[in-house]
Scaffold this active site. Sequence first.
Site, short mmCIF file in Angstrom:
data_model
loop_
_atom_site.label_atom_id
_atom_site.label_comp_id
_atom_site.label_asym_id
_atom_site.label_seq_id
_atom_site.Cartn_x
_atom_site.Cartn_y
_atom_site.Cartn_z
CG ASP A 37 -17.93 6.99 -43.75
OD1 ASP A 37 -17.89 6.27 -43.00
OD2 ASP A 37 -17.49 8.16 -43.20
CG ASN A 41 -13.53 8.91 -36.47
OD1 ASN A 41 -12.50 9.51 -36.37
ND2 ASN A 41 -13.84 7.88 -35.84
CG ASP A 64 -22.93 15.04 -43.67
OD1 ASP A 64 -23.95 14.72 -42.87
OD2 ASP A 64 -21.88 15.38 -43.02
CG PHE A 91 -22.73 1.22 -38.76
CD1 PHE A 91 -22.61 0.36 -37.55
CD2 PHE A 91 -23.17 0.66 -39.74
CE1 PHE A 91 -22.89 -0.94 -37.87
CE2 PHE A 91 -23.39 -0.71 -40.18
CZ PHE A 91 -23.35 -1.40 -38.93
CE LYS A 95 -15.27 5.33 -32.76
NZ LYS A 95 -14.71 4.08 -32.92
CB SER A 135 -24.01 2.74 -27.13
OG SER A 135 -22.98 2.61 -26.23
CE1 TYR A 160 -21.84 7.96 -29.25
CE2 TYR A 160 -21.61 6.81 -27.35
CZ TYR A 160 -21.74 6.62 -28.57
OH TYR A 160 -21.89 5.51 -29.04
CE LYS A 164 -24.74 6.11 -30.82
NZ LYS A 164 -24.81 5.81 -32.16
CG PHE A 189 -22.68 -4.86 -23.57
CD1 PHE A 189 -23.86 -4.79 -24.46
CD2 PHE A 189 -22.67 -4.60 -22.32
CE1 PHE A 189 -25.07 -4.81 -23.69
CE2 PHE A 189 -23.93 -4.48 -21.74
CZ PHE A 189 -25.04 -4.61 -22.34
CG ASN A 190 -17.02 -2.17 -23.68
OD1 ASN A 190 -17.99 -2.32 -23.22
ND2 ASN A 190 -16.04 -1.25 -23.31
CB ALA A 308 -14.58 11.95 -14.65
P1 NAD Z 1 -16.40 4.94 -36.49
O1 NAD Z 1 -16.30 6.44 -35.98
O2 NAD Z 1 -15.12 4.17 -36.91
O3 NAD Z 1 -17.66 4.90 -37.61
C1 NAD Z 1 -18.54 6.05 -37.84
C2 NAD Z 1 -18.51 6.31 -39.32
O4 NAD Z 1 -19.44 7.28 -39.52
C3 NAD Z 1 -17.00 7.04 -39.67
O5 NAD Z 1 -16.37 6.53 -40.75
C4 NAD Z 1 -17.48 8.40 -39.87
O6 NAD Z 1 -16.60 8.90 -41.04
C5 NAD Z 1 -18.94 8.31 -40.33
N1 NAD Z 1 -19.69 9.58 -40.26
C6 NAD Z 1 -20.07 10.25 -39.23
N2 NAD Z 1 -20.75 11.31 -39.14
C7 NAD Z 1 -21.30 11.16 -40.55
C8 NAD Z 1 -22.18 11.66 -41.15
N3 NAD Z 1 -23.04 12.74 -40.74
N4 NAD Z 1 -22.27 11.29 -42.67
C9 NAD Z 1 -21.81 10.18 -43.03
N5 NAD Z 1 -20.74 9.54 -42.31
C10 NAD Z 1 -20.45 10.03 -41.10
O7 NAD Z 1 -17.37 4.39 -35.12
P2 NAD Z 1 -17.62 2.88 -34.98
O8 NAD Z 1 -16.99 2.59 -33.68
O9 NAD Z 1 -17.65 2.05 -36.19
O10 NAD Z 1 -19.02 3.13 -34.37
C11 NAD Z 1 -20.21 3.01 -35.34
C12 NAD Z 1 -21.47 3.21 -34.70
O11 NAD Z 1 -21.61 2.27 -33.61
C13 NAD Z 1 -22.02 4.57 -34.08
O12 NAD Z 1 -23.15 4.97 -34.13
C14 NAD Z 1 -21.42 4.35 -32.49
O13 NAD Z 1 -21.96 5.55 -31.86
C15 NAD Z 1 -21.81 3.28 -32.21
N6 NAD Z 1 -21.10 2.66 -31.24
C16 NAD Z 1 -19.73 2.23 -31.32
C17 NAD Z 1 -19.24 1.50 -30.18
C18 NAD Z 1 -17.83 1.35 -30.22
O14 NAD Z 1 -17.18 1.10 -29.01
N7 NAD Z 1 -17.09 1.57 -31.13
C19 NAD Z 1 -20.07 1.05 -29.12
C20 NAD Z 1 -21.42 1.34 -28.88
C21 NAD Z 1 -21.99 1.83 -30.21
C1 WQD Z 2 -12.98 0.24 -21.09
C2 WQD Z 2 -12.23 0.14 -19.58
C3 WQD Z 2 -11.80 1.99 -18.80
C4 WQD Z 2 -8.53 3.28 -21.44
C5 WQD Z 2 -16.71 3.45 -24.25
C6 WQD Z 2 -17.97 4.47 -24.42
C7 WQD Z 2 -19.28 3.79 -24.56
C8 WQD Z 2 -19.10 2.65 -25.79
C9 WQD Z 2 -17.83 1.82 -25.69
C10 WQD Z 2 -19.99 3.81 -27.74
C11 WQD Z 2 -12.83 1.21 -18.51
C12 WQD Z 2 -10.56 1.08 -18.81
C13 WQD Z 2 -9.51 2.36 -20.80
C14 WQD Z 2 -7.32 3.31 -20.61
C15 WQD Z 2 -8.21 2.05 -18.91
N1 WQD Z 2 -18.81 3.25 -26.87
N2 WQD Z 2 -9.37 2.09 -19.33
N3 WQD Z 2 -7.18 2.71 -19.34
O1 WQD Z 2 -15.55 3.31 -21.14
O2 WQD Z 2 -16.48 0.90 -21.35
O3 WQD Z 2 -17.00 2.28 -23.25
O4 WQD Z 2 -16.68 2.62 -25.42
O5 WQD Z 2 -21.19 3.53 -27.58
O6 WQD Z 2 -20.19 4.20 -24.65
O7 WQD Z 2 -18.30 4.99 -23.21
O8 WQD Z 2 -14.86 1.75 -23.10
O9 WQD Z 2 -12.65 1.16 -23.81
O10 WQD Z 2 -12.99 3.21 -22.86
O11 WQD Z 2 -12.58 1.42 -21.42
O12 WQD Z 2 -8.03 1.49 -17.70
O13 WQD Z 2 -6.39 3.81 -21.16
O14 WQD Z 2 -10.82 0.34 -19.64
O15 WQD Z 2 -11.77 2.70 -17.38
O16 WQD Z 2 -13.10 0.57 -17.42
P1 WQD Z 2 -15.88 2.10 -22.02
P2 WQD Z 2 -13.02 1.82 -22.92
#
Ligand code: NAD
Ligand code: WQD
Length: 349
Positions: A37, A41, A64, A91, A95, A135, A160, A164, A189-190, A308
């Site tokens: 990492d 973040n 990196d 990962f 994001k 995602s 973003y 993906k 999903f979430n 939005a």
């Molecule tokens: P996160 O930000 O907690 O973890 C990502 C990590 O990657 C961080 O620790 C950051 O420091 C590191 N990082 C970023 N760029 C880097 C680089 N160039 N080199 C080395 N390290 C780097 O996010 P997360 O929620 O754990 O998400 C992990 C993955 O899952 C991401 O690819 C994200 O897009 C994807 N994802 C997350 C969600 C979600 O809701 N959390 C949903 C769908 C997909």
């Molecule tokens: C969930 C629901 C909001 C905050 C995002 C990314 C998606 C994926 C997961 C990475 C929605 C509602 C939220 C608040 C609310 N990430 N909400 N009040 O939008 O489904 O997905 O994270 O890939 O790409 O877009 O997740 O947790 O932001 O929202 O009412 O203060 O909660 O409108 O319906 P989302 P979220």
Amino acid sequence: MSEGSRPHVLVTGGAGYIGSHTAVALHEAGFCPVLLDNLDNASIEAVSGVREICQEDLPFHQIDVRDGASLDKLFSDLYAQGTPLQGILHFAAHKAVGESVAQPARYASNNVGGLAVLLETAAKHGVNNVVFSSSCTVYGEPSQVPVSESAPFQTAESPYGWTKQACERVLTDHAQSLAGAHVALLRYFNPIGAHPSAIIGELPLGVPNNLIPYLTQTASGIRQKLTVFGNDYPTPDGTCVRDYLHVMDLAEAHVAALKWCKTQASTSSVVRAFNLGTGQGASVLEVIQTFERVTGQQVAHEIGGRRAGDVVAIWADPSRAQKELAWSTQRDLATSLQDAWRWQEKLGR
Ligand code: NAD
Ligand code: WQD
């Protein structure tokens, strides 16, 4: 089992939210996760937390993924010490959807550029098993729910989301170009919740964008009020519907996907997408009510305008992952919210 005798796998973004939980699940399944990492973040404390849960001094490298020379050296060093990488769980990425609108080039460079450097290095070292963090955002607003992997991609709502879609394309082309490449595209999903020990969890920097950290911070008094983004959607209670899954269920899906990669024929190339969700949708109001019921905490909230770019309703058809990865979620929404709250209580105000 000592660190040296475990199959080593690279976990990029291993100090992040999902990467750290996956590292724990990998260790539990007998692998040695090599955490990488750049701490862009994440905090080094997440690495300590993973080590504490695993009771092992797991390797961590502050690198990196776009730094090809350092990656190359890491792959070579692991090979030289007799622990060549058996696979990569990628990962590392930016994001935040809103931030990506303001900084599209930064997102493209890190998310797509980072993947490209990683794949070039992996190919050079003959590391062919890749599990990628995709995602459900790739689907946009689906024309039917639950959404299956064969649903078409919509035009990405954000830079973003585009990264993906682009990464999935790069990985698909990569697999077609390289004999023996095995790639799992995991469409989350979430993800919510935290490890039940509350030693690791999600660490959002600044004001959270996502529902669950905003909700738990409101319950703990850090935020005054949660705004529900719209209650006039065509859903049963008017609020948006999502598929919230526990981060440890998600972590375990990565172990299953890695094993799936390892069982593919060594000469054939394969790329396969898997939806990872519970298969159940929950509305924003249902999440708030469930949280209040299982934690006994009140969540001050008000109805606000729509946000939005929000999709109205999406949840997964996870049957492919159930069938082909032998994986399904084991924890329900109530458990996920309890664990999210336990983590928030530990973080404090
Ligand atoms: P996160 O930000 O907690 O973890 C990502 C990590 O990657 C961080 O620790 C950051 O420091 C590191 N990082 C970023 N760029 C880097 C680089 N160039 N080199 C080395 N390290 C780097 O996010 P997360 O929620 O754990 O998400 C992990 C993955 O899952 C991401 O690819 C994200 O897009 C994807 N994802 C997350 C969600 C979600 O809701 N959390 C949903 C769908 C997909
Ligand atoms: C969930 C629901 C909001 C905050 C995002 C990314 C998606 C994926 C997961 C990475 C929605 C509602 C939220 C608040 C609310 N990430 N909400 N009040 O939008 O489904 O997905 O994270 O890939 O790409 O877009 O997740 O947790 O932001 O929202 O009412 O203060 O909660 O409108 O319906 P989302 P979220």
